[in-house]
Design an enzyme around this catalytic site. Structure first.
Site, mmCIF file in Angstrom:
data_model
loop_
_atom_site.group_PDB
_atom_site.id
_atom_site.type_symbol
_atom_site.label_atom_id
_atom_site.label_comp_id
_atom_site.label_asym_id
_atom_site.label_seq_id
_atom_site.Cartn_x
_atom_site.Cartn_y
_atom_site.Cartn_z
ATOM 1 N N ASP A 9 0.857 -1.186 0.000
ATOM 2 C CA ASP A 9 0.000 0.000 0.000
ATOM 3 C C ASP A 9 0.893 1.235 0.000
ATOM 4 O OD1 ASP A 9 -2.095 1.731 0.205
ATOM 5 O OD2 ASP A 9 -2.536 1.281 2.312
ATOM 6 N N ASP A 104 -2.952 2.167 -6.049
ATOM 7 C CA ASP A 104 -1.768 2.179 -5.177
ATOM 8 C C ASP A 104 -1.736 1.007 -4.211
ATOM 9 O OD1 ASP A 104 -3.834 3.136 -3.442
ATOM 10 O OD2 ASP A 104 -2.256 3.902 -2.140
ATOM 11 N N GLU A 105 -2.513 -0.018 -4.490
ATOM 12 C CA GLU A 105 -2.650 -1.105 -3.515
ATOM 13 C C GLU A 105 -2.769 -2.423 -4.250
ATOM 14 O OE1 GLU A 105 -5.965 -1.770 -0.460
ATOM 15 O OE2 GLU A 105 -5.800 0.395 -0.652
HETATM 16 MG MG LIG Z 1 -2.471 3.883 -0.018
#
Ligand SMILES: [Mg+2]
Length: 353
Positions: A9, A104-105
């Site tokens: 993350d 983003d993960e």
């Molecule tokens: Mg994040």
């Protein structure tokens, strides 16, 4: 054998990208979000902004009331997508079992990875280091034998850290875990749980199953399972890719083969760099070109071929140019390569062994 999941993350991703690209923003309260006049909401806030209590999902108007000097930017989605693609390419160096959750993960299943002697912790640290070296951004990582625990772990001690829940720690970790940490359990569910005297997973473990399901329904079953350390299983992987390609719409229609040739030459490196993500040695099952003519009719011309090769692509293109163009102008040129059939390759390997 236990599964090894990594949840990666990025730390306040959109804001971090803006701070990276404009150092003046680095130490001031910054958020990415919609404007007040559009009744916008905050999608990401950097840490200085979070000190004021600003968080994602909050109305921009409320955020500005908490911090009047807050800088709110609209965000640059195309840049974030590009970085996200870079991250994906880094993950692919370690495993093909990737489940992207958002830009983003992502979850990675490294159970069978031979990288870093098979240590998920070393892989995660390697990935974080490489992300920083190649994108100048920081990521947090969670590692656990259960998927949802890996996600919970990546949020512990954020930013820029790694947190490992070892298989032998799972039972105690879950017992002590607050139920609201379970992904999907929001403040409203938490309130209902608390009113029933349920705060930790251990509380749910002692609660009567049928009364619990009666109260919370289908979602309750999923909470119940997680409180008992039951995961929702393997990753949701994208279907395997069959081809890669690049396309270019020309500012003006072209009629000369020389021009076509130089455009293909300029597109080729991009095709090559996209291909090597999936096929490092440029092995393919075929490649070809696409033309869109001035009357918007499309033609594709493919050729079975074992390796991506510019000279061969040019000769395919010349063929289509001579035979199919019929004097029309060309308004779009595309190049594509078909990835080798994974199944066939596996069978071949088996036959050779
Ligand atoms: Mg994040």
């Amino acid at each position: 054998m236990h599964k090894k999941y990594i949840h990666i993350d990025m730390d306040c991703f959109f804001a971090a990208v803006e701070m990276r690209d404009n150092p003046k923003l680095a130490n001031i309260p910054l958020a990415i979000g919609g404007t007040v006049s559009e009744r916008g909401v905050i999608s990401t806030a950097n840490y200085p902004a979070r000190c004021f209590g600003i968080h994602s999902g909050m109305a921009t108007a409320s955020a500005l009331r908490l911090c009047e000097n807050l800088v709110v930017l609209p965000g640059r989605m195309s840049v974030y997508k590009e970085v996200s693609q870079q991250l994906h390419e880094i993950f692919l160096r370690y495993t093909h079992l990737i489940e992207p959750v958002s830009l983003d993960e992502a979850y990675l299943d490294v159970s069978n990875s031979s990288c870093c002697n098979g240590s998920a912790t070393l892989i995660a640290n390697d990935i974080r280091k490489i992300i920083f070296n190649e994108t100048n951004l920081t990521a947090s990582a969670g590692i656990a034998p259960l998927k949802f625990l890996a996600k919970i772990a990546s949020d512990i001690n954020k930013p820029n850290v790694i947190y490992v829940i070892k298989p032998c720690e799972v039972i105690v970790f879950i017992k002590n875990m607050q139920i609201r940490k379970i992904p999907g359990v929001g403040p409203k569910t938490e309130e209902r749980l608390l009113s029933m005297g349920l705060k930790t997973c251990a509380d749910v473990q002692c609660y009567d199953f049928s009364s619990f399901i009666k109260e919370f329904g289908k979602f309750g079953f999923s909470i119940w399972q997680r409180c008992h350390g039951i995961d929702d299983g393997p990753l949701c992987i994208d279907p395997p890719r069959k081809s890669v390609g690049v396309e270019f719409t020309l500012p003006n229609d072209i009629y000369s083969w020389d021009k076509c040739c130089s455009i293909i030459e300029s597109l080729y490196p991009e095709l090559e760099s996209r291909l090597i993500i999936y096929s490092p040695h440029k092995n393919i099952s075929g490649h070809g070109i696409k033309f869109k003519f001035d009357n918007f009719k499309l033609t594709t011309h493919n050729h079975a071929y074992p390796i991506l090769d510019l000279t061969n692509l040019l000769s395919i293109a010349k063929n289509a140019w001579d035979i199919r163009r019929e004097g029309r102008g060309v308004r779009l040129i595309g190049l594509h390569a078909y990835l080798p059939n994974q199944l066939k390759m596996k069978q071949l390997q088996l036959n050779y062994n």
